[in-house]
Design an enzyme around this catalytic site. Structure first.
Site: not given
Ligand code: UDP
Length: 345
Positions: A127, A152, A156
């Protein structure tokens, strides 16, 4: 013989669109999905669009032994596209351990599976959140990895580090990390699309649900930012273009003789403000949208959009669909959901 590809999270939003594009490119996806945030009917829809029904392994990617057992019954698997992950930014700040355990644990397990069965290609869902608040725009793959705005986002970053370290230790691994900007829209058939769990956190599903009368009004988070109209800027990409990029990444990795770990930005290369998206949507659905200006959302990046030259030059991929195409498809998908009384509350 068709090449088989494992697609974890293949019943999900981006995963299901990718399965459709894989099948169109003569691959056979094998879906691993525990339907935590997806619905079984999506598999019927993939079949309706493509005429092919992928096998489903209803397994949690944290369950390594079960994965091994189920995957061992297949031959000729070429690689793994790993989508399965938790993705709610807000929830990740409340439940960071849930996010670290699931997102990092499942990535490690899928790499172990890849090693056990000697598959070569590994395509990872990353992302643009790894760039944090970028200092220079557009962001290239060389832009610095800054402090992630949420657990979150940090999962990644950590997963990319895990893959990078592993690629140094395993010379046959052909890994590609795809850094998505803002995927929106739905399949033009209106048979598959995004199914937000409860009230959507993301802009476009909130817009379409507001226009459909499910939400009273859209709150635009902040309109005093230092941008042209005061609202945040993102790079919105049609989910079908994004899905095609996974096929391009797979082909790119398969064409290479030696091991690799490459990173690509996947966006349109263009920034649009929240108000521009709202206006474009109003033109498409030919109605005014109820919205109000609200305080800034904590952790929001002010402005981010991609430089997508690397994906174009090295994978031969570029977007074909516009913001308006994506909004039109998102709206038609919302209308189809309402017609069929499908909710994910
Ligand atoms: N946004 C908004 N109202 C909403 C949801 C999102 O104003 O109900 C804004 C959000 O502040 C951001 C942009 O829309 O500026 C895109 O948000 P989204 O959550 O879709 O993507 P992300 O912030 O993860 O890039």
């Amino acid at each position: 013989m068709k090449k088989k590809i494992i697609v974890t999270g293949g019943a999900g939003y981006i995963g299901s669109h990718t399965c459709v594009e894989l099948i169109a490119s003569n691959y056979e996806p094998i879906i691993i999905d525990n339907f935590y945030n997806s619905k079984h009917f999506i598999i019927d829809r993939i079949e309706e669009i493509t005429g092919f029904r992928p096998d489903i392994l209803d397994t949690n990617c944290l369950n390594y032994e079960q994965l091994r057992l189920k995957i061992s019954s297949y031959n000729n698997i070429n690689g793994i596209i790993h989508f399965a992950a938790y993705k709610a930014v807000g929830e990740s700040t409340q439940k960071p351990l849930k996010y670290y355990q699931n997102n990092i644990g499942s990535t490690i397990n899928m790499l172990k599976i890849l090693e056990d069965f000697k598959f070569s290609s590994f395509i990872f869902s990353s992302s643009c959140t790894v760039y944090g608040q970028p200092k220079q725009l557009p962001v290239t793959e060389e832009s610095p990895i800054l402090l992630a705005e949420s657990p979150y986002g940090r999962t990644k970053q950590i997963c990319e580090d895990v893959i990078s370290d592993y690629s140094k230790a395993n010379s046959t691994l052909k890994a590609v990390s795809l850094r998505y900007f803002n995927p929106i829209g739905a399949h033009p058939s209106s048979l598959i699309g995004e199914l937000p769990l409860g009230a959507p956190n993301n802009l476009v599903p909130f817009i379409t649900q507001t226009a459909a009368g499910i939400r009273k009004e859209l709150s635009i988070f902040g309109h005093d930012y230092s941008t042209s109209d005061g609202t945040c800027i993102r790079d919105y990409i049609h989910v079908v273009d994004l899905a095609r990029a996974h096929v391009a990444a797979l082909k790119f990795s398969e064409a290479k003789k030696n091991g690799l770990f490459e990173i690509f930005n996947l966006g349109s290369g263009q920034g649009n403000s929240v108000l521009e998206v709202v206006q474009a949507f109003e033109e498409i659905c030919e109605e005014k949208l109820n919205y109000k200006f609200s305080p800034r959302r904590p952790g929001d990046v002010v402005e981010v959009y991609a430089n997508v030259e690397k994906a174009k030059n090295e994978m031969g991929w570029e977007t074909k669909l516009s913001l308006k195409d994506a909004l039109k498809d998102a709206w038609n998908w919302e209308l189809a959901l309402r017609k069929n009384l499908i909710t994910n509350e």
